[in-house]
Design an enzyme around this catalytic site. Structure first.
Site, mmCIF file in Angstrom:
data_model
loop_
_atom_site.group_PDB
_atom_site.id
_atom_site.type_symbol
_atom_site.label_atom_id
_atom_site.label_comp_id
_atom_site.label_asym_id
_atom_site.label_seq_id
_atom_site.Cartn_x
_atom_site.Cartn_y
_atom_site.Cartn_z
ATOM 1 N N ASP A 1 0.975 -1.213 0.133
ATOM 2 C CA ASP A 1 -0.195 0.034 0.037
ATOM 3 C C ASP A 1 1.125 1.150 0.071
ATOM 4 O O ASP A 1 1.346 1.556 1.095
ATOM 5 C CB ASP A 1 -0.904 0.136 1.271
ATOM 6 C CG ASP A 1 -1.798 1.294 1.143
ATOM 7 O OD1 ASP A 1 -2.316 1.615 0.075
ATOM 8 O OD2 ASP A 1 -2.113 1.591 2.350
ATOM 9 N N GLU B 1 -1.147 -1.229 -4.696
ATOM 10 C CA GLU B 1 -2.412 -0.391 -5.039
ATOM 11 C C GLU B 1 -2.437 0.478 -6.118
ATOM 12 O O GLU B 1 -1.186 1.167 -6.391
ATOM 13 C CB GLU B 1 -2.805 0.555 -3.703
ATOM 14 C CG GLU B 1 -4.199 0.936 -3.851
ATOM 15 C CD GLU B 1 -4.538 1.514 -2.753
ATOM 16 O OE1 GLU B 1 -4.993 0.576 -1.549
ATOM 17 O OE2 GLU B 1 -5.103 2.772 -2.683
ATOM 18 N N ASP C 1 -2.704 1.264 6.924
ATOM 19 C CA ASP C 1 -1.964 0.896 5.680
ATOM 20 C C ASP C 1 -1.370 -0.378 5.634
ATOM 21 O O ASP C 1 -1.248 -1.077 4.731
ATOM 22 C CB ASP C 1 -0.590 1.926 5.722
ATOM 23 C CG ASP C 1 -0.774 3.009 5.895
ATOM 24 O OD1 ASP C 1 -1.140 4.112 5.095
ATOM 25 O OD2 ASP C 1 -1.319 3.562 7.249
#
Lengths: 177, 177
Positions: free
Chosen positions: B7, B68, B141
């Site tokens: 992430d 991501e 996260d």
């Protein structure tokens, strides 16, 4: 001072090396474009950019790297790719211990043409004149990379003085100042 | 299949390693956050992200890396940093020959909660349940990185079938098809 200018992009990443000091004639040592295929996966393209930038660093050993500062503008898709290519250029320089400075497009235009709103032809013409070239470098990304390097050489003395002043201030006030 | 989920972010880059195959219980092998100081220069922060991602790749040797996909959203400044951190993660994986796949936030949320509009608590709760953890990983996260890895393991069979079908089509039609 030898500066590698990088105009970041995934499809065409302009690179140009300029040597000189402010107030003296400048010399171009090299100019080119690192390209990656538009239909390749983004991860592979970033590896291609890394390889290209590394070759330029190996060939020219610049003292400084000047990269165009990316803003989120009209085309979101392009801006993402530009931000990612600039990250790779900054990474390659910084992990070698080469200082990296970002300059905005208008700072660069103002430095070489006197106007922050100059067009590409004007920038190309001034780069050609300042580096005493026979013709404007093509594509425009290559000329922009040279303009970045010139901008950095001309702006650097003031920036370095500022950085030294800030460092001295912190030294007097202690690290938490 | 062992997947490193990333992430991306400059201040907190979530990382999580999950092993398993679709339809079987999954195992978490590690989770954490690569941090860089907000007041450091961007070029130095990218070197820190690279160092952190390399350590995770060295420690876990993932078969795939899932990152991501970054969109230009509200906060332009944050998006630029996220795009740059994601570039470093993709670069680190791809230059080792590890395939990189991007998943959108809504794909990840839909994969682990059934809804593309799930909130952070829901994602954290499902990650906790699916990996049989005692508590949701913190910060968010880190949980998001694990969700990315889970999403990839569950979506990968379909994606791989699609990629094989496309490759077979091109093989029948020739390289210009």
């Amino acid at each position: 001072m030898r500066v590698l200018g990088v105009d970041p992009g995934l499809t065409r990443c302009g690179v140009g090396v300029v040597e000189g000091v402010a107030g003296r004639p400048l010399t171009m040592l090299g100019v080119g474009v690192v390209r990656t295929p538009a239909d390749a996966e983004i991860a592979h393209r970033l590896v291609g950019i890394e390889r290209g930038i590394e070759e330029w660093l190996d060939a020219h050993h610049p003292d400084m790297v000047a990269v165009e500062r990316v803003f989120s503008q009209h085309n979101v898709r392009t801006v993402m790719g530009t931000a990612q290519a600039s990250a790779v250029a900054m990474l390659c320089a910084s992990r070698r211990g080469i200082p990296v400075t970002l300059h905005t497009p208008s700072e660069v235009k103002a430095a070489v043409t006197g106007s922050g709103r100059a067009d590409k032809d004007q920038v190309g013409a001034m780069v050609t004149r300042l580096l005493r070239l026979d013709a404007p470098p093509k594509p425009a990304d290559a000329a922009d990379a040279l303009a970045l390097a010139i901008c950095h050489i001309w702006r650097a003395p003031a920036q370095n003085r500022l950085q030294r002043a800030v460092a001295a201030h912190h030294a007097r006030k202690g690290p938490t100042a």
